[in-house]
Design a protein around this motif. Structure first.
Motif, PDB file in Angstrom:
ATOM      1  N   GLY A  22       1.662 -14.053   0.888  1.00 31.47           N
ATOM      2  CA  GLY A  22       0.454 -13.671   1.070  1.00 31.47           C
ATOM      3  C   GLY A  22      -0.317 -14.585   1.929  1.00 31.47           C
ATOM      4  O   GLY A  22       0.030 -15.564   2.258  1.00 31.47           O
ATOM      5  N   GLY A  23      -1.490 -14.034   2.195  1.00 35.35           N
ATOM      6  CA  GLY A  23      -2.564 -14.818   3.162  1.00 35.35           C
ATOM      7  C   GLY A  23      -3.572 -15.600   2.265  1.00 35.35           C
ATOM      8  O   GLY A  23      -4.190 -16.467   2.998  1.00 35.35           O
ATOM      9  N   THR A  24      -3.598 -15.812   1.292  1.00 35.37           N
ATOM     10  CA  THR A  24      -4.551 -16.726   0.337  1.00 35.37           C
ATOM     11  C   THR A  24      -4.092 -17.992   0.625  1.00 35.37           C
ATOM     12  O   THR A  24      -3.074 -18.455   0.875  1.00 35.37           O
ATOM     13  CB  THR A  24      -4.191 -16.262  -1.112  1.00 35.37           C
ATOM     14  OG1 THR A  24      -5.227 -17.305  -1.795  1.00 35.37           O
ATOM     15  CG2 THR A  24      -2.956 -16.704  -1.745  1.00 35.37           C
ATOM     16  N   GLY A  83       4.371   0.389  -2.294  1.00 39.79           N
ATOM     17  CA  GLY A  83       4.598  -0.117  -0.984  1.00 39.79           C
ATOM     18  C   GLY A  83       3.494  -0.578  -0.266  1.00 39.79           C
ATOM     19  O   GLY A  83       2.286  -0.667  -0.820  1.00 39.79           O
ATOM     20  N   LEU A  84       3.353  -1.148   0.639  1.00 43.00           N
ATOM     21  CA  LEU A  84       2.604  -2.173   1.500  1.00 43.00           C
ATOM     22  C   LEU A  84       1.645  -0.988   2.099  1.00 43.00           C
ATOM     23  O   LEU A  84       2.215   0.024   2.525  1.00 43.00           O
ATOM     24  CB  LEU A  84       3.079  -3.026   2.441  1.00 43.00           C
ATOM     25  CG  LEU A  84       4.019  -4.195   1.586  1.00 43.00           C
ATOM     26  CD1 LEU A  84       4.567  -5.139   2.826  1.00 43.00           C
ATOM     27  CD2 LEU A  84       3.272  -4.959   0.717  1.00 43.00           C
ATOM     28  N   LEU A 134      -2.193 -11.621  -1.674  1.00 51.27           N
ATOM     29  CA  LEU A 134      -0.837 -12.122  -2.412  1.00 51.27           C
ATOM     30  C   LEU A 134       0.003 -11.041  -2.673  1.00 51.27           C
ATOM     31  O   LEU A 134      -0.267  -9.910  -2.857  1.00 51.27           O
ATOM     32  CB  LEU A 134      -1.331 -12.432  -3.914  1.00 51.27           C
ATOM     33  CG  LEU A 134      -0.202 -13.229  -4.697  1.00 51.27           C
ATOM     34  CD1 LEU A 134       0.303 -14.318  -4.321  1.00 51.27           C
ATOM     35  CD2 LEU A 134      -0.823 -13.396  -6.094  1.00 51.27           C
ATOM     36  N   LEU A 135       1.402 -11.218  -2.446  1.00 46.97           N
ATOM     37  CA  LEU A 135       2.523 -10.254  -2.556  1.00 46.97           C
ATOM     38  C   LEU A 135       3.629 -10.861  -3.387  1.00 46.97           C
ATOM     39  O   LEU A 135       4.024 -11.757  -3.086  1.00 46.97           O
ATOM     40  CB  LEU A 135       3.019  -9.723  -1.025  1.00 46.97           C
ATOM     41  CG  LEU A 135       4.232  -9.308  -1.128  1.00 46.97           C
ATOM     42  CD1 LEU A 135       3.847  -7.595  -1.673  1.00 46.97           C
ATOM     43  CD2 LEU A 135       4.696  -8.769   0.101  1.00 46.97           C
ATOM     44  N   ALA A 155       0.920  -6.049  -4.696  1.00 42.07           N
ATOM     45  CA  ALA A 155       0.131  -6.355  -3.436  1.00 42.07           C
ATOM     46  C   ALA A 155      -1.368  -6.300  -3.615  1.00 42.07           C
ATOM     47  O   ALA A 155      -1.780  -5.199  -3.897  1.00 42.07           O
ATOM     48  CB  ALA A 155       0.742  -5.444  -2.246  1.00 42.07           C
ATOM     49  N   PHE A 156      -1.819  -7.452  -3.571  1.00 44.57           N
ATOM     50  CA  PHE A 156      -3.205  -7.491  -3.938  1.00 44.57           C
ATOM     51  C   PHE A 156      -3.966  -7.750  -2.275  1.00 44.57           C
ATOM     52  O   PHE A 156      -3.750  -8.709  -1.941  1.00 44.57           O
ATOM     53  CB  PHE A 156      -3.513  -8.790  -4.840  1.00 44.57           C
ATOM     54  CG  PHE A 156      -2.868  -8.785  -6.047  1.00 44.57           C
ATOM     55  CD1 PHE A 156      -3.406  -8.166  -7.041  1.00 44.57           C
ATOM     56  CD2 PHE A 156      -1.413  -9.342  -6.110  1.00 44.57           C
ATOM     57  CE1 PHE A 156      -2.660  -8.094  -8.369  1.00 44.57           C
ATOM     58  CE2 PHE A 156      -0.738  -9.180  -7.360  1.00 44.57           C
ATOM     59  CZ  PHE A 156      -1.315  -8.552  -8.381  1.00 44.57           C
ATOM     60  N   TYR A 157      -4.906  -6.749  -2.233  1.00 44.53           N
ATOM     61  CA  TYR A 157      -5.530  -6.794  -0.873  1.00 44.53           C
ATOM     62  C   TYR A 157      -7.151  -6.900  -1.203  1.00 44.53           C
ATOM     63  O   TYR A 157      -7.722  -6.621  -1.989  1.00 44.53           O
ATOM     64  CB  TYR A 157      -5.597  -5.578  -0.255  1.00 44.53           C
ATOM     65  CG  TYR A 157      -4.149  -5.085   0.244  1.00 44.53           C
ATOM     66  CD1 TYR A 157      -3.818  -5.512   1.632  1.00 44.53           C
ATOM     67  CD2 TYR A 157      -3.060  -4.425  -0.460  1.00 44.53           C
ATOM     68  CE1 TYR A 157      -2.329  -5.454   1.990  1.00 44.53           C
ATOM     69  CE2 TYR A 157      -1.934  -4.337  -0.174  1.00 44.53           C
ATOM     70  CZ  TYR A 157      -1.359  -4.348   1.107  1.00 44.53           C
ATOM     71  OH  TYR A 157      -0.201  -4.284   1.793  1.00 44.53           O
ATOM     72  N   SER A 158      -7.813  -7.529  -0.087  1.00 46.83           N
ATOM     73  CA  SER A 158      -9.383  -7.755  -0.103  1.00 46.83           C
ATOM     74  C   SER A 158      -9.907  -8.406  -1.318  1.00 46.83           C
ATOM     75  O   SER A 158     -10.813  -7.854  -1.799  1.00 46.83           O
ATOM     76  CB  SER A 158      -9.646  -6.254   0.162  1.00 46.83           C
ATOM     77  OG  SER A 158      -9.137  -5.824   1.420  1.00 46.83           O
TER      78      SER A 158
END
Ligand SMILES: [Zn+2]
Length: 317
Positions: A27-29, A135-136, A155-156, A166-169
């Motif tokens: 993930g990007g966090t 799914g993403l 976070l994935l 999958a946690f977005y935004s």
């Protein structure tokens, strides 16, 4: 802001992975070291409001505000947060040390933060946060650079059996063991209606009172607008101006609306709005829209029908 029913749906989906170990995390966090989650077991999943303790609570205004006029008696609104507790697989248990146990859906009830060995992550969903499990997310439009890049989850988490979360935004951070208060959670059976009725009597715009997460945890802007319309109450009316019967009717209406919304989510049915983001009310009247909130604080768009929801003149107005 994802409201109580949405966060409760996220919570239910996360609870399905309780007891499972994280096979892979990405993930990007930058707030959380995702590698620390790998190999840990998802042991707890809770929902709880997050209201900063330094939220300002200003004195009551001496006169009822007019529609569109900012009103200052309003603490910062922070919606419901989701908390996941990850532990050592060998030290698995079902509750925080000192807690009184789970609430039937895998959620514990808080405990001694200092002695809880789990790694807790708090997710705050802001206005557009969401969780996916099927799914993403895929790009629906090109980004500013013209690329069709898929959104990157903050976070994935991959679990055995091909399951994922999958946690977005959303904003996430490490935290201590949460201490949820079921007496203020509008979706909890232990929601304290007497306490809620007291809160409704405040000399503040009813549209502000309803978003106060200290008293109505999980109540968001859609529920606020819809419940007020269904009861014929103008959002700028002060709670103290409403008759006791009207306050009780409003409380029943918003609880029914919220539980019905959650049931619809579970049946994958869409929610039909009466007033929220509508140009006309169901009776055909033109709908008004204005921001309601404190100066310098979070104000939320508010819709009302001036015919179906007349503004009751206040004692000083
Ligand atoms: Zn109308």
């Amino acid at each position: 802001m994802p409201e109580g029913p949405s966060v409760r749906e996220f919570h239910g989906r996360c609870c399905r992975q309780l007891g499972a170990a994280v096979l892979r995390a990405a993930g990007g966090t930058r707030q959380v070291s995702v590698q620390r989650l790998e190999g840990r077991q998802l042991q707890q999943c809770q929902v709880s409001p997050h209201t900063p303790i330094d939220a300002p609570l200003l004195p009551p205004s001496p006169s009822p505000p007019r529609p569109g006029q900012p009103h200052c008696v309003f603490p910062q609104v922070h919606g419901k947060c989701l908390y996941l507790g990850f532990g050592d697989v060998r030290g698995a248990d079902t509750g925080c040390p000192g807690s009184s146990g789970g609430s039937g859906d895998g959620a514990g009830s808080g405990g001694d933060t200092a002695r809880d060995p789990r790694l807790w992550i708090r997710f705050h969903f802001g206005l557009f946060g969401r969780v996916r499990w099927d799914g993403l997310a895929r790009a629906k439009r090109p980004n500013k650079r013209g690329d069709w890049a898929d959104p990157v989850p903050r976070l994935l988490l991959h679990f055995p059996g091909g399951h994922l979360l999958a946690f977005y935004s959303c904003r996430l951070c490490e935290c201590g063991c949460p201490r949820p208060d079921p007496s203020t959670d509008i979706l909890e059976p232990r929601f304290n209606t007497d306490q809620a009725l007291l809160a409704l009597k405040a000399a503040r715009p009813i549209g502000c009172i309803l978003l106060d997460q200290r008293h109505f945890s999980g109540l968001g802007n859609i529920i606020k607008n819809e419940a007020l319309y269904l009861c014929g109450i103008h959002p700028w009316c002060l709670g103290s101006q409403l008759a006791a019967d009207t306050q009780r009717q409003l409380l029943q209406r918003l609880l029914h609306f919220t539980h019905d919304w959650l049931d619809r989510k579970r049946r994958r049915q869409r929610l039909q709005h009466h007033i929220y983001q509508r140009a006309r009310c169901p009776r055909g009247h033109t709908v008004q829209r204005a921001q309601l909130g404190p100066p310098g604080g979070l104000s939320r768009p508010t819709w009302w029908c001036p015919v179906c929801q007349p503004l009751v003149p206040g004692p000083l107005g």
